[in-house]
Design a protein around this motif. Structure first.
Motif, PDB file in Angstrom:
ATOM      1  N   GLN A  27       7.163   5.834 -16.813  1.00 36.15           N
ATOM      2  CA  GLN A  27       6.920   6.039 -15.198  1.00 36.15           C
ATOM      3  C   GLN A  27       5.489   5.834 -14.751  1.00 36.15           C
ATOM      4  N   TYR A  28       4.531   5.826 -15.664  1.00 39.43           N
ATOM      5  CA  TYR A  28       3.302   5.684 -15.128  1.00 39.43           C
ATOM      6  C   TYR A  28       2.980   4.287 -14.618  1.00 39.43           C
ATOM      7  N   ILE A  29       4.181   3.246 -15.027  1.00 42.39           N
ATOM      8  CA  ILE A  29       3.955   1.933 -14.484  1.00 42.39           C
ATOM      9  C   ILE A  29       4.194   2.119 -12.883  1.00 42.39           C
ATOM     10  N   ARG A  30       5.150   2.738 -12.535  1.00 43.44           N
ATOM     11  CA  ARG A  30       5.645   3.059 -11.077  1.00 43.44           C
ATOM     12  C   ARG A  30       4.325   3.567 -10.442  1.00 43.44           C
ATOM     13  N   GLU A  31       3.861   4.720 -10.945  1.00 39.46           N
ATOM     14  CA  GLU A  31       2.728   5.484 -10.323  1.00 39.46           C
ATOM     15  C   GLU A  31       1.614   4.622 -10.178  1.00 39.46           C
ATOM     16  N   LEU A  32       1.016   4.049 -11.107  1.00 39.64           N
ATOM     17  CA  LEU A  32       0.075   3.412 -11.000  1.00 39.64           C
ATOM     18  C   LEU A  32       0.291   2.119  -9.983  1.00 39.64           C
ATOM     19  N   THR A  33       1.462   1.217 -10.110  1.00 40.23           N
ATOM     20  CA  THR A  33       1.560   0.440  -9.014  1.00 40.23           C
ATOM     21  C   THR A  33       1.839   0.923  -7.856  1.00 40.23           C
ATOM     22  N   GLN A  34       2.230   1.938  -7.420  1.00 35.99           N
ATOM     23  CA  GLN A  34       2.353   2.490  -6.120  1.00 35.99           C
ATOM     24  C   GLN A  34       0.954   2.823  -5.577  1.00 35.99           C
ATOM     25  N   ASN A  35       0.073   3.243  -6.606  1.00 29.92           N
ATOM     26  CA  ASN A  35      -1.216   3.799  -6.162  1.00 29.92           C
ATOM     27  C   ASN A  35      -1.842   2.274  -5.628  1.00 29.92           C
ATOM     28  N   ALA A  36      -1.768   1.055  -6.289  1.00 32.30           N
ATOM     29  CA  ALA A  36      -2.251   0.004  -6.032  1.00 32.30           C
ATOM     30  C   ALA A  36      -1.917  -0.804  -4.744  1.00 32.30           C
ATOM     31  N   LEU A  37      -0.576  -0.581  -4.637  1.00 28.62           N
ATOM     32  CA  LEU A  37       0.162  -0.794  -3.207  1.00 28.62           C
ATOM     33  C   LEU A  37      -0.393   0.088  -2.105  1.00 28.62           C
ATOM     34  N   ASP A  38      -0.498   1.318  -2.238  1.00 31.82           N
ATOM     35  CA  ASP A  38      -1.159   2.195  -1.231  1.00 31.82           C
ATOM     36  C   ASP A  38      -2.579   1.845  -0.802  1.00 31.82           C
ATOM     37  N   ALA A  39      -3.429   1.272  -1.909  1.00 30.07           N
ATOM     38  CA  ALA A  39      -4.744   1.091  -1.699  1.00 30.07           C
ATOM     39  C   ALA A  39      -5.014  -0.162  -0.795  1.00 30.07           C
ATOM     40  N   ILE A  40      -3.985  -1.203  -1.033  1.00 27.93           N
ATOM     41  CA  ILE A  40      -4.104  -2.553  -0.346  1.00 27.93           C
ATOM     42  C   ILE A  40      -3.684  -2.022   1.057  1.00 27.93           C
TER      43      ILE A  40
END
Length: 609
Positions: A27-40
């Motif tokens: 699940q951490y894959i989703r969480e870190l990816t979503q954080n990156a998309l939110d940062a963009i």
């Protein structure tokens, strides 16, 4: 002055461990990816410029590998980045983030829970904002067993977040961006390897493709597709090992013949009929891309551009067939998108409406009743490949004298019914257990349960409940399927004899089941049959197998709902693939019937065995 003293928490470590236990290992894959998309997204909003090209990369931390570290997984984005105060505020507080915390927004277990609980040695944050780099190390203190930012000693000072020079700044990051490195649970942990229980070398690419329906416009997500093998920095001819994540929408659009939407109560069902692909030998090849995304028939729930509760493989086959796609399920994909009023569970693994799981059974029934013409055509085209043997007549004739044995009279509640039903017998059971006069347990067994409704049971009207007779469909349809005919998909009923579809009153028999072939071979050898008789032998075995399945289904369906012991769950188990296979494992009576009929058809009796 406030009238309430806010609740506080003691030790945080055990609480975080319990929350982390609710997370899937990946699940951490989703969480870190979503954080990156939110940062963009935040960077675009701050600059008021949606043309900024966003990029997210999952790769090995090659900088550390060059210094002798193990192959650690890292994610890099060119989003808005974080300052030292941002990291302290967002990373070192449990319920804190750049979004608004509510039931339906920014809700769930974030990266600091999903990642930190699986990386006790640390989750390293390196971030640049307006050209200034900082670094922080979130870990689980092995002495205190608490999570938090590890302190650095700089110039005789202890600091949670330290300045970072540009010599280690990833190429992707210009003035803003973030890099997160996963250290694992010890200094030797190779976090680029698949999570426990995952054998797919391209596991991370597959996870992201299956998680996201669409990749946000103007954003590219790329993954080193060799993470599960020996990771490579550069391939031959200087090709990059980074492969783009496309999401399921792009794949389905490219590889489908037709698609559409069915309106359901409180949701929409999006569907696709995948293009048929075959190998050189003619066999179906729907699974060519399964190592990078769900490439064959499956089902999932769609919410805010993410896919939840995805069922692939055997589980996906069962769900798609429950939507009414009993033939051709490997070529149909169904995503249910609920209307407003849903949220996710705490671990973001499933959707909830009013705190309850989605009503999948209701969705499936509504979809079955409104099958799109394109899916109907697919089902009919494959069903037409099944042999249409006219053996129902002989089976019905044999069963006619026994029909009363397959179903006792049952009644269904009906306001317009002409017969009155005793309230205590709405769900008749077996023989009540013996009780003593006082109502306590007698010698014959446990005491009888109290009357439903407790003390209110005495207020039930005694003039009966309106009802009418109810008789289920009698003869289920039985059809033989096989890989060679193209009527059975690989993996369907694998090494099982049959499967029953209650909604369609249909039984599919696996003509490839090895025990059927062993039975034919045994009969040929024991009875010394000529090759010309083998087709007749197969026909007889299929007919008597069909009758056995019809009797089993009719018998169990006659019990459905007639007592608490025979509710839907119990009947479904009794008619499962394993149960039907068990029912067909008897040999004596089947061989006797086949032998008798074979002898009649070839004009002679076979020698006794």
């Amino acid at each position: 002055m406030s009238q309430t003293t806010p609740m506080t928490m003691g030790r945080m470590g055990p609480h975080i461990d319990r929350m982390g236990a609710d997370c899937a290992d990946d699940q951490y894959i989703r969480e870190l990816t979503q954080n990156a998309l939110d940062a963009i997204r935040h960077r675009r909003e701050e600059a008021s410029d949606n043309t900024i090209r966003g990029e997210v990369i999952w790769d090995i931390d090659w900088t550390a590998v060059d210094d002798g570290a193990p192959e650690r997984l890292c994610i890099v984005d060119n989003g808005i980045g974080m300052t030292a105060s941002d990291i302290t505020r967002y990373i070192n507080k449990l319920a804190s983030g750049a979004g608004t915390l509510s039931i339906t927004s920014n809700y769930g277990v974030g990266a600091k829970i999903a990642a930190a609980t699986r990386n006790h040695a640390g989750v390293l944050y390196q971030s640049w904002r307006d050209g200034l780099g900082v670094m922080a190390h979130l870990w689980r203190d092995p002495v205190q067993n608490e999570y938090g930012l590890r302190r650095f000693s700089v110039d005789d000072r202890w600091m949670e977040c330290v300045p970072l020079d540009d010599s280690v700044k990833p190429e992707l990051i210009d003035r803003c961006g973030t890099k997160v490195v996963l250290f694992g649970n010890d200094e030797t942990h190779r976090t680029a390897q698949p999570p426990p229980g995952t054998a797919n070398a391209r596991w991370l690419l597959q996870y992201l493709n299956n998680r996201y329906f669409k990749i946000p416009e103007g954003v590219a997500i790329r993954v080193n597709e060799y993470l599960g093998q020996k990771p490579r920095r550069v391939l031959q001819n200087n090709r990059s090992p980074l492969r783009p994540v496309v999401g399921m929408y792009t794949y389905l659009t490219k590889h489908s013949d037709s698609s559409g939407t069915v309106q359901l109560d409180g949701a929409k069902a999006h569907w696709w009929v995948l293009t048929e692909r075959r190998k050189d030998d003619g066999r179906q090849d729907m699974w060519s891309y399964q190592h990078v995304q769900a490439s064959a028939g499956h089902a999932a729930a769609l919410y805010q551009n993410e896919l939840y509760e995805m069922r692939t493989g055997r589980a996906g086959q069962n769900v798609v067939q429950a939507f009414g796609v009993i033939f051709g399920h490997s070529r149909v994909v169904i995503y249910v998108e609920p209307d407003e009023g849903v949220t996710t569970n705490h671990a973001r693994t499933m959707l909830l409406r009013d705190g309850r799981p989605l009503p999948w059974a209701a969705y499936q029934e509504q979809f079955r009743n409104n099958l799109p013409p394109e899916i109907k055509a697919l089902i009919d085209s494959i069903a037409s490949k099944c042999p249409d043997k006219d053996d129902n007549k002989s089976i019905v004739e044999r069963l006619r004298p026994l029909m009363n044995l397959f179903a006792a009279t049952r009644y269904r509640r009906n306001p317009k019914g002409t017969q009155a039903l005793d309230a205590d017998l709405v769900v008749p059971g077996g023989t009540p257990p013996a009780t003593s006069g006082s109502g306590t347990a007698g010698a014959g067994g446990p005491h009888r349960p109290p009357r439903p409704g407790g003390s209110y049971g005495s207020h039930i009207k005694n003039n009966g409940l309106p009802a009418s007779p109810y008789a289920p469909d009698k003869i289920p349809r039985v059809t033989w399927v096989s890989l060679a005919r193209g009527s059975r998909d690989p993996g369907e009923m694998e090494d099982k004899a049959a499967r029953y579809f209650e909604a369609q009153n249909l039984v599919k028999v696996n003509g490839d089941f090895r025990k059927f072939h062993e039975l034919v071979d045994w009969c040929v050898k024991e009875w010394n049959l000529a090759p010309t008789v083998i087709p007749t032998l197969r026909q007889e075995i299929e007919e008597w197998t069909k009758q056995a399945l019809i009797e089993v289904v009719m018998g169990i369906e006659a019990l459905r709902g007639t007592s608490p012991e025979w509710g839907s769950d119990a009947c479904d188990r009794a008619l499962s693939e394993e149960a039907l296979t068990t029912a067909l494992m008897t040999r004596y009576h089947l061989i006797y019937a086949v032998k008798r009929n074979i002898g009649t058809k070839i004009g002679k009796l076979l020698d006794a065995t």
